[in-house]
Design a protein around this motif. Structure first.
Motif, PDB file in Angstrom:
ATOM      1  N   UNK A  80       0.851  -1.180   0.000  1.00  0.00           N
ATOM      2  CA  UNK A  80       0.000   0.000   0.000  1.00  0.00           C
ATOM      3  C   UNK A  80       0.894   1.240   0.000  1.00  0.00           C
ATOM      4  N   UNK A  81       0.815   2.044  -1.040  1.00  0.00           N
ATOM      5  CA  UNK A  81       1.580   3.295  -1.106  1.00  0.00           C
ATOM      6  C   UNK A  81       0.798   4.380  -0.382  1.00  0.00           C
ATOM      7  N   UNK A  82       1.437   5.021   0.603  1.00  0.00           N
ATOM      8  CA  UNK A  82       0.746   5.990   1.448  1.00  0.00           C
ATOM      9  C   UNK A  82       0.731   7.393   0.860  1.00  0.00           C
ATOM     10  N   UNK A  83       1.892   7.864   0.442  1.00  0.00           N
ATOM     11  CA  UNK A  83       2.006   9.220  -0.094  1.00  0.00           C
ATOM     12  C   UNK A  83       3.346   9.364  -0.806  1.00  0.00           C
ATOM     13  N   UNK A  84       3.508  10.456  -1.510  1.00  0.00           N
ATOM     14  CA  UNK A  84       4.737  10.663  -2.260  1.00  0.00           C
ATOM     15  C   UNK A  84       5.311  12.040  -2.024  1.00  0.00           C
ATOM     16  N   UNK A  85       6.559  12.186  -2.410  1.00  0.00           N
ATOM     17  CA  UNK A  85       7.241  13.473  -2.298  1.00  0.00           C
ATOM     18  C   UNK A  85       8.475  13.447  -3.187  1.00  0.00           C
ATOM     19  N   UNK A  86       8.996  14.622  -3.455  1.00  0.00           N
ATOM     20  CA  UNK A  86      10.254  14.748  -4.182  1.00  0.00           C
ATOM     21  C   UNK A  86      11.329  14.907  -3.124  1.00  0.00           C
ATOM     22  N   UNK A  93      13.107  12.128   5.488  1.00  0.00           N
ATOM     23  CA  UNK A  93      12.912  12.868   6.732  1.00  0.00           C
ATOM     24  C   UNK A  93      12.069  12.073   7.723  1.00  0.00           C
ATOM     25  N   UNK A  94      12.314  12.342   8.974  1.00  0.00           N
ATOM     26  CA  UNK A  94      11.564  11.697  10.055  1.00  0.00           C
ATOM     27  C   UNK A  94      10.065  12.016   9.910  1.00  0.00           C
ATOM     28  N   UNK A  95       9.748  13.236   9.476  1.00  0.00           N
ATOM     29  CA  UNK A  95       8.346  13.634   9.298  1.00  0.00           C
ATOM     30  C   UNK A  95       7.650  12.770   8.258  1.00  0.00           C
ATOM     31  N   UNK A  96       8.340  12.486   7.148  1.00  0.00           N
ATOM     32  CA  UNK A  96       7.740  11.653   6.102  1.00  0.00           C
ATOM     33  C   UNK A  96       7.532  10.233   6.610  1.00  0.00           C
ATOM     34  N   UNK A  97       8.498   9.693   7.360  1.00  0.00           N
ATOM     35  CA  UNK A  97       8.354   8.347   7.928  1.00  0.00           C
ATOM     36  C   UNK A  97       7.195   8.302   8.920  1.00  0.00           C
ATOM     37  N   UNK A  98       7.103   9.308   9.766  1.00  0.00           N
ATOM     38  CA  UNK A  98       6.012   9.354  10.750  1.00  0.00           C
ATOM     39  C   UNK A  98       4.661   9.459  10.058  1.00  0.00           C
ATOM     40  N   UNK A  99       4.592  10.222   8.987  1.00  0.00           N
ATOM     41  CA  UNK A  99       3.341  10.338   8.230  1.00  0.00           C
ATOM     42  C   UNK A  99       2.939   8.976   7.664  1.00  0.00           C
ATOM     43  N   UNK A 100       3.904   8.262   7.072  1.00  0.00           N
ATOM     44  CA  UNK A 100       3.615   6.935   6.520  1.00  0.00           C
ATOM     45  C   UNK A 100       3.180   5.968   7.615  1.00  0.00           C
ATOM     46  N   UNK A 101       3.822   6.019   8.784  1.00  0.00           N
ATOM     47  CA  UNK A 101       3.452   5.130   9.892  1.00  0.00           C
ATOM     48  C   UNK A 101       2.055   5.457  10.402  1.00  0.00           C
ATOM     49  N   UNK A 102       1.721   6.752  10.478  1.00  0.00           N
ATOM     50  CA  UNK A 102       0.390   7.163  10.923  1.00  0.00           C
ATOM     51  C   UNK A 102      -0.683   6.666   9.935  1.00  0.00           C
ATOM     52  N   UNK A 103      -0.420   6.808   8.638  1.00  0.00           N
ATOM     53  CA  UNK A 103      -1.365   6.345   7.621  1.00  0.00           C
ATOM     54  C   UNK A 103      -1.509   4.829   7.705  1.00  0.00           C
ATOM     55  N   UNK A 104      -0.401   4.129   7.919  1.00  0.00           N
ATOM     56  CA  UNK A 104      -0.429   2.664   8.057  1.00  0.00           C
ATOM     57  C   UNK A 104      -1.320   2.257   9.231  1.00  0.00           C
ATOM     58  N   UNK A 105      -1.135   2.909  10.377  1.00  0.00           N
ATOM     59  CA  UNK A 105      -1.944   2.588  11.556  1.00  0.00           C
ATOM     60  C   UNK A 105      -3.426   2.857  11.298  1.00  0.00           C
ATOM     61  N   UNK A 106      -3.732   3.979  10.653  1.00  0.00           N
ATOM     62  CA  UNK A 106      -5.127   4.294  10.317  1.00  0.00           C
ATOM     63  C   UNK A 106      -5.706   3.236   9.375  1.00  0.00           C
TER      64      UNK A 106
END
Length: 115
Positions: A80-86, A93-106
């Motif tokens: 499951x692809x959560x989000x993307x960025x350049x 970044x830690x923020x991008x990893x945390x965002x992906x982990x939050x989306x995974x948990x949801x």
């Protein structure tokens, strides 16, 4: 060759890809298809215990889609692809990893509620 897993893009990942120029979109989807049949860390790399990244380099820019595995069905693995960025630096970044982990948990919490 046979695919090793299916890929689903969540809305945020799909919107990110859709916003890119046509040739970038083509390259991202080409690399995803290639990652499905090969084991190449240049295309699909593990970042931590739960989060992976699809990697695409085009015209000097690094495009990333963060993702996680959903193997709960025991039939066929789905990424499951959560989000993307350049990506502008070597590290995600830690923020991008945390965002992906939050989306995974949801995602898994919503999935539990449906069953």
């Amino acid at each position: 060759m046979q695919k090793k897993f299916e890929v689903k893009l969540l809305e945020s990942a799909f919107e990110f890809v859709k916003q890119q120029p046509g040739k970038v979109q083509d390259k991202i989807f080409y690399n995803i298809r290639k990652a499905q049949i090969s084991n190449d860390p240049k295309l699909f790399k593990k970042l931590n215990n739960e989060i992976w990244e699809f990697r695409t380099k085009y015209a000097g820019l690094q495009y990333r889609l963060l993702a996680f595995w959903d193997k709960e069905e025991n039939t066929y693995a789905v990424v499951i692809a959560t989000h993307g960025f350049v990506k502008k630096t070597d590290k995600v970044s830690r923020q991008e990893l945390e965002k992906a982990e939050r989306i995974r948990n949801e995602y898994f919490n919503d999935k539990k509620k449906r069953t």
